[in-house]
Structures are given as C-alpha cells and as structure tokens.
Write a protein that holds these residues in place. Structure first.
Motif, short mmCIF file in Angstrom:
data_model
loop_
_atom_site.label_atom_id
_atom_site.label_comp_id
_atom_site.label_asym_id
_atom_site.label_seq_id
_atom_site.Cartn_x
_atom_site.Cartn_y
_atom_site.Cartn_z
N PRO A 1 8.03 7.34 -3.18
CA PRO A 1 8.31 7.53 -1.75
C PRO A 1 7.80 6.37 -0.89
O PRO A 1 6.74 5.79 -1.19
CB PRO A 1 7.58 8.83 -1.42
CG PRO A 1 7.54 9.58 -2.72
CD PRO A 1 7.34 8.51 -3.76
N GLN A 2 8.55 6.07 0.14
CA GLN A 2 8.18 5.03 1.09
C GLN A 2 7.33 5.64 2.20
O GLN A 2 7.72 6.64 2.82
CB GLN A 2 9.44 4.41 1.69
CG GLN A 2 9.21 3.34 2.73
CD GLN A 2 8.95 1.96 2.13
OE1 GLN A 2 8.65 1.86 0.95
NE2 GLN A 2 9.06 0.93 2.94
N PRO A 3 6.14 5.08 2.49
CA PRO A 3 5.30 5.66 3.54
C PRO A 3 6.06 5.81 4.86
O PRO A 3 6.69 4.87 5.34
CB PRO A 3 4.17 4.63 3.67
CG PRO A 3 4.09 3.99 2.33
CD PRO A 3 5.51 3.92 1.84
N LEU A 4 6.00 7.01 5.42
CA LEU A 4 6.75 7.30 6.64
C LEU A 4 6.33 6.40 7.80
O LEU A 4 7.15 5.99 8.63
CB LEU A 4 6.56 8.77 7.02
CG LEU A 4 7.36 9.27 8.23
CD1 LEU A 4 8.85 9.24 7.94
CD2 LEU A 4 6.92 10.70 8.59
N SER B 1 0.61 3.91 -5.38
CA SER B 1 1.16 5.12 -4.78
C SER B 1 0.10 6.20 -4.59
O SER B 1 0.27 7.12 -3.78
CB SER B 1 2.32 5.67 -5.62
OG SER B 1 1.90 5.93 -6.95
N HIS B 2 -1.01 6.10 -5.33
CA HIS B 2 -2.10 7.07 -5.16
C HIS B 2 -2.76 6.96 -3.78
O HIS B 2 -3.50 7.84 -3.37
CB HIS B 2 -3.16 6.87 -6.25
CG HIS B 2 -3.82 5.54 -6.22
ND1 HIS B 2 -3.18 4.38 -6.61
CD2 HIS B 2 -5.07 5.16 -5.83
CE1 HIS B 2 -4.00 3.37 -6.48
NE2 HIS B 2 -5.16 3.80 -6.00
N LEU B 3 -2.47 5.88 -3.04
CA LEU B 3 -3.05 5.69 -1.71
C LEU B 3 -2.22 6.35 -0.61
O LEU B 3 -2.66 6.40 0.54
CB LEU B 3 -3.21 4.20 -1.41
CG LEU B 3 -4.15 3.43 -2.34
CD1 LEU B 3 -4.14 1.94 -2.02
CD2 LEU B 3 -5.57 3.99 -2.24
N LEU B 4 -1.03 6.84 -0.96
CA LEU B 4 -0.20 7.50 0.04
C LEU B 4 -0.92 8.74 0.55
O LEU B 4 -1.28 9.63 -0.21
CB LEU B 4 1.14 7.89 -0.58
CG LEU B 4 2.19 8.46 0.39
CD1 LEU B 4 2.62 7.40 1.41
CD2 LEU B 4 3.42 8.96 -0.38
N GLY B 5 -1.16 8.77 1.85
CA GLY B 5 -1.86 9.90 2.45
C GLY B 5 -3.36 9.74 2.51
O GLY B 5 -4.03 10.54 3.17
N LYS B 6 -3.90 8.72 1.85
CA LYS B 6 -5.35 8.52 1.87
C LYS B 6 -5.81 7.74 3.10
O LYS B 6 -6.98 7.76 3.44
CB LYS B 6 -5.80 7.78 0.61
CG LYS B 6 -5.41 8.46 -0.69
CD LYS B 6 -6.01 9.84 -0.81
CE LYS B 6 -5.65 10.44 -2.17
NZ LYS B 6 -6.14 11.85 -2.29
N THR C 1 0.82 -1.21 0.00
CA THR C 1 0.00 0.00 0.00
C THR C 1 0.86 1.27 0.00
O THR C 1 1.76 1.42 0.81
CB THR C 1 -0.92 0.00 1.23
OG1 THR C 1 -1.72 -1.18 1.22
CG2 THR C 1 -1.83 1.22 1.21
N GLY C 2 0.55 2.18 -0.93
CA GLY C 2 1.22 3.47 -1.00
C GLY C 2 2.40 3.51 -1.93
O GLY C 2 3.03 4.56 -2.07
N LEU C 3 2.71 2.39 -2.60
CA LEU C 3 3.88 2.32 -3.47
C LEU C 3 3.49 1.87 -4.87
O LEU C 3 2.39 1.37 -5.10
CB LEU C 3 4.91 1.35 -2.87
CG LEU C 3 5.57 1.87 -1.60
CD1 LEU C 3 5.87 0.73 -0.64
CD2 LEU C 3 6.85 2.62 -1.94
#
Length: 242
Positions: A168-171, A49-54, A43-45
């Motif tokens: 970017p890798q999810p923080l 990647s469109h899920l980053l921050g969602k 998830t998020g990559l």
C-alpha cells in the motif's frame, strides 16, 4: 566499461506501491558496466512497509528519504531518476540539493507545482473512493495497490514479479504537497521519458507540461509504464545515451 565511457552515479527512485526492488534489473546491468547505483525504498513501502502507520508520512518524508541517501553516501554529480510518483520526490530534491545533481530524468513520472497535492488534481468522487479503499483495507493508512496489468505489464513473469511485491502507498503522500521556491527542476538539465506502449493515461497532464518546456529533453520509450521491469535494457540504453 570502455575507455570512452565515464563511470556515473545513478539514484533510481521508485513510484507508488513499489520499492527499490523494482529497479533490480536496471541496477544490475548498470553496475555490470561499472556505474554506481542506489535504489532507495521510500518510507512505508517495500522492505520499509513495517513503518506504515508508525509515523506520519508525507511528500516531505519521501524527499528526505532521497536527500539522506545523497548526504550520508556523500554523493555528487548524480543522475537522479524518478519513476511515476517518484517524479515528485526528485522535484523536491532538486529544490533542496541541486549542487549534488547532474541531471533529472522523469521516467513516465508525475509532475506537480508548488502547493499542489495529488488529491488536488483528482475528481472529488475519486478522492473519496481512494480514502474509502484505504480505510477498508489498511485502517486508513495506505491506498491498496492496483492490478499489475494496469501498469502496462504484459509478460506473465513480469506480472508475477511485481504482484508479489506491491505494498500500500501511504495515504499522506497523496494529501500533502511540495513547497517549491524555484521552478520545477531548479535549472538542472531535465528529461521526460514517455512510455508509449501503452500510454499511462493518469500522466497526460504531466506529459503535456513537460513537452511544453523548451529546455527539457523529450524521449519516447516503446514499452509500458513499469519500464524498469518490462524493458530494463531499453531504460539502461537511454540512461547511458544521454
């Protein structure tokens, strides 16, 4: 596939900043030999990647990503391979779904124990540097990718292939930790593969721990950290040689 070869099921888990795309060459070769291969993107990559921050993304999310592949595809007797940061996800899956797994392969991978986050293992100054980089480039949501050369890639075609796809890798996955009630690997057959040319310095602690485990198999691959890109034939050979 010859009569003496058994068809196997592989689930290949990528590392930080990558996606399922990084396994393309390995997956193609394994499938051509009659094996079943899944290359999920966490998830998020990558294409997710469109899920980053969602939604919040932590290590438990990464573990659930792989658990769901095993569950919804109804996979059993799986060879579960984790590259680099993917080593943390496969450790979590071994804790929760050992009955679905045949063995674990840590491909130049990170290993952390119960309750230990990645940020716990880094100097405070470096943690702050990574947080600042995330804030300046991704609104605090993700750590920007490194230069592909730092991943042990030497051929220009490999560098371009990877550079065009890193995200970017999810923080949150650096800030969170695994909750483990069982020993790492949960009693399953485990192997650690060290990519030696060059050796990825950030993994030295994981390598020392894995090599000290009497019941873990140890192998060395003469290629760089992104072995599935730089030496897919070598990775396939070792997967089938087990």
């Amino acid at each position: 596939m010859t009569d003496s070869q058994e068809s196997q099921t592989f689930v290949l888990v990528h590392g930080a900043w990558h996606g399922g795309w990084c396994w393309t060459r390995v997956a193609r070769a394994l499938r051509a030999l009659g094996h079943t291969v899944y290359t999920p993107t966490q998830t998020g990559l990558g294409e997710r990647s469109h899920l980053l921050g969602k939604l919040p993304i932590g290590l438990d999310t990464f573990v659930r990503d792989i658990e769901n592949v095993l569950h919804w595809e109804d996979l059993h007797d799986v060879v579960l391979v984790g590259h680099s940061f993917g080593g943390l996800a496969i450790t979590g899956v071994a804790e929760s779904m050992p009955q679905r797994l045949r063995r674990l392969v840590y491909l130049d991978a990170f290993i952390l124990g119960n309750g230990v986050s990645t940020f716990d293992t880094l100097p405070p100054a470096l943690v702050e540097k990574l947080r600042a980089a995330a804030q300046s480039s991704c609104q605090g949501l993700g750590v920007p990718p490194p230069r592909p050369a730092s991943l042990g890639l030497e051929r220009e075609a490999d560098t371009q292939f990877v550079a065009a796809r890193l995200t970017p890798q999810p923080l949150g996955v650096y800030e969170s930790s695994l909750r483990l009630d069982k020993p790492i690997g949960n009693g399953l057959p485990c192997a650690y593969w060290h990519c030696t040319a060059p050796s990825f310095a950030a993994l030295e602690g994981a390598r020392q721990w894995a090599r000290a485990q009497a019941d873990w198999e140890w192998r060395e691959l003469a290629t760089g950290h992104d072995a599935m890109v730089s030496a897919p034939e070598l990775v396939v050979k070792h997967l089938l040689d087990m």
